[in-house]
Design a protein around this motif. Structure first.
Motif, PDB file in Angstrom:
ATOM      1  N   TRP A  36       0.794   1.011  -0.630  1.00 23.27           N
ATOM      2  CA  TRP A  36       0.377   0.675  -1.996  1.00 23.27           C
ATOM      3  C   TRP A  36      -1.144   0.838  -2.086  1.00 23.27           C
ATOM      4  O   TRP A  36      -1.881   0.420  -1.186  1.00 23.27           O
ATOM      5  CB  TRP A  36       0.748  -0.753  -2.357  1.00 23.27           C
ATOM      6  CG  TRP A  36       2.188  -0.966  -2.684  1.00 23.27           C
ATOM      7  CD1 TRP A  36       3.162  -1.443  -1.854  1.00 23.27           C
ATOM      8  CD2 TRP A  36       2.828  -0.715  -3.942  1.00 23.27           C
ATOM      9  NE1 TRP A  36       4.358  -1.497  -2.507  1.00 23.27           N
ATOM     10  CE2 TRP A  36       4.186  -1.060  -3.811  1.00 23.27           C
ATOM     11  CE3 TRP A  36       2.389  -0.251  -5.184  1.00 23.27           C
ATOM     12  CZ2 TRP A  36       5.107  -0.951  -4.855  1.00 23.27           C
ATOM     13  CZ3 TRP A  36       3.296  -0.135  -6.222  1.00 23.27           C
ATOM     14  CH2 TRP A  36       4.642  -0.486  -6.051  1.00 23.27           C
ATOM     15  N   ARG A  38      -4.518   0.931  -5.229  1.00 25.87           N
ATOM     16  CA  ARG A  38      -4.841   0.542  -6.591  1.00 25.87           C
ATOM     17  C   ARG A  38      -6.164   1.164  -7.010  1.00 25.87           C
ATOM     18  O   ARG A  38      -7.013   1.479  -6.171  1.00 25.87           O
ATOM     19  CB  ARG A  38      -4.919  -0.982  -6.727  1.00 25.87           C
ATOM     20  CG  ARG A  38      -6.050  -1.639  -5.965  1.00 25.87           C
ATOM     21  CD  ARG A  38      -5.928  -3.158  -6.045  1.00 25.87           C
ATOM     22  NE  ARG A  38      -7.038  -3.833  -5.377  1.00 25.87           N
ATOM     23  CZ  ARG A  38      -7.104  -5.159  -5.210  1.00 25.87           C
ATOM     24  NH1 ARG A  38      -6.146  -5.951  -5.671  1.00 25.87           N
ATOM     25  NH2 ARG A  38      -8.146  -5.687  -4.595  1.00 25.87           N
ATOM     26  N   ARG A  45     -10.056   4.765  -5.991  1.00 26.81           N
ATOM     27  CA  ARG A  45      -8.793   4.231  -5.506  1.00 26.81           C
ATOM     28  C   ARG A  45      -9.009   3.566  -4.153  1.00 26.81           C
ATOM     29  O   ARG A  45      -9.742   4.087  -3.309  1.00 26.81           O
ATOM     30  CB  ARG A  45      -7.755   5.340  -5.386  1.00 26.81           C
ATOM     31  CG  ARG A  45      -6.376   4.866  -4.961  1.00 26.81           C
ATOM     32  CD  ARG A  45      -5.390   6.000  -5.043  1.00 26.81           C
ATOM     33  NE  ARG A  45      -5.737   7.100  -4.152  1.00 26.81           N
ATOM     34  CZ  ARG A  45      -5.272   8.342  -4.299  1.00 26.81           C
ATOM     35  NH1 ARG A  45      -4.472   8.628  -5.296  1.00 26.81           N
ATOM     36  NH2 ARG A  45      -5.641   9.267  -3.441  1.00 26.81           N
ATOM     37  N   ASP A  89      -8.016  -8.296  -9.308  1.00 28.26           N
ATOM     38  CA  ASP A  89      -6.837  -7.529  -8.886  1.00 28.26           C
ATOM     39  C   ASP A  89      -6.365  -6.578  -9.998  1.00 28.26           C
ATOM     40  O   ASP A  89      -5.452  -5.780  -9.768  1.00 28.26           O
ATOM     41  CB  ASP A  89      -5.687  -8.461  -8.511  1.00 28.26           C
ATOM     42  CG  ASP A  89      -5.976  -9.296  -7.282  1.00 28.26           C
ATOM     43  OD1 ASP A  89      -5.634 -10.502  -7.295  1.00 28.26           O
ATOM     44  OD2 ASP A  89      -6.543  -8.751  -6.309  1.00 28.26           O
ATOM     45  N   TYR A  93      -1.615   0.195 -10.002  1.00 28.01           N
ATOM     46  CA  TYR A  93      -1.082   0.156  -8.638  1.00 28.01           C
ATOM     47  C   TYR A  93      -0.116   1.317  -8.449  1.00 28.01           C
ATOM     48  O   TYR A  93       0.793   1.525  -9.269  1.00 28.01           O
ATOM     49  CB  TYR A  93      -0.375  -1.168  -8.380  1.00 28.01           C
ATOM     50  CG  TYR A  93      -1.330  -2.312  -8.172  1.00 28.01           C
ATOM     51  CD1 TYR A  93      -2.073  -2.820  -9.232  1.00 28.01           C
ATOM     52  CD2 TYR A  93      -1.524  -2.866  -6.912  1.00 28.01           C
ATOM     53  CE1 TYR A  93      -2.978  -3.860  -9.041  1.00 28.01           C
ATOM     54  CE2 TYR A  93      -2.418  -3.906  -6.703  1.00 28.01           C
ATOM     55  CZ  TYR A  93      -3.142  -4.398  -7.778  1.00 28.01           C
ATOM     56  OH  TYR A  93      -4.035  -5.418  -7.584  1.00 28.01           O
ATOM     57  N   GLY A 117       2.163   5.233 -11.008  1.00 27.43           N
ATOM     58  CA  GLY A 117       1.395   4.002 -11.100  1.00 27.43           C
ATOM     59  C   GLY A 117       1.935   3.042 -12.144  1.00 27.43           C
ATOM     60  O   GLY A 117       2.615   3.432 -13.098  1.00 27.43           O
TER      61      GLY A 117
END
Length: 124
Positions: A36, A38, A45, A89, A93, A117
């Motif tokens: 994973w 993000r 990224r 956060d 993702y 994503g």
């Protein structure tokens, strides 16, 4: 050729939880490392978490202790359980497929297929 489809993103308040899913096509999902990543607006990224074919995991320092990556090979799906979410956060993702039969969980591994994503937004 593999296809990866993420789901589970959304808007959540700080301190809340979300579980992301990434379903992969193909019959050999179980032998691949899955990761994973993000990307927040205006930022590069970044790596979040990875799980290899034998179930070993590795996390970035920013999510360690809050996020959990897991896989269900019977469903060709990798999950990212995100707890204690913070506004930082907030990002898109994306899941990705890594090497086959790798015993490593090196976040710098090569990933060859990527999903589209899913947006995660954490409000303060």
């Amino acid at each position: 050729q593999a296809q990866l489809v993420e789901s589970g993103g959304g808007l959540v308040q700080a301190g809340g939880s979300l579980r992301l899913s990434c379903q992969a096509s193909g019959r050999t999902f179980s032998v691949y490392t899955m990761g994973w990543f993000r990307q927040a607006p205006g930022k590069e990224r970044e790596f979040v978490a990875t799980v290899n074919w034998s179930g070993n995991t590795y996390y970035s320092d920013s999510v360690k202790g809050r996020f959990t990556i897991s896989r269900d090979n019977a469903k060709n799906t990798v999950y990212l359980q995100m707890n204690s979410l913070r506004p930082e956060d907030t990002a898109v993702y994306t899941c990705a497929r890594g090497p086959r039969y790798s015993s490593s969980v090196d976040p710098r591994a090569a990933y060859d297929y990527w999903g589209q994503g899913t947006q995660v937004t954490v409000s303060s």
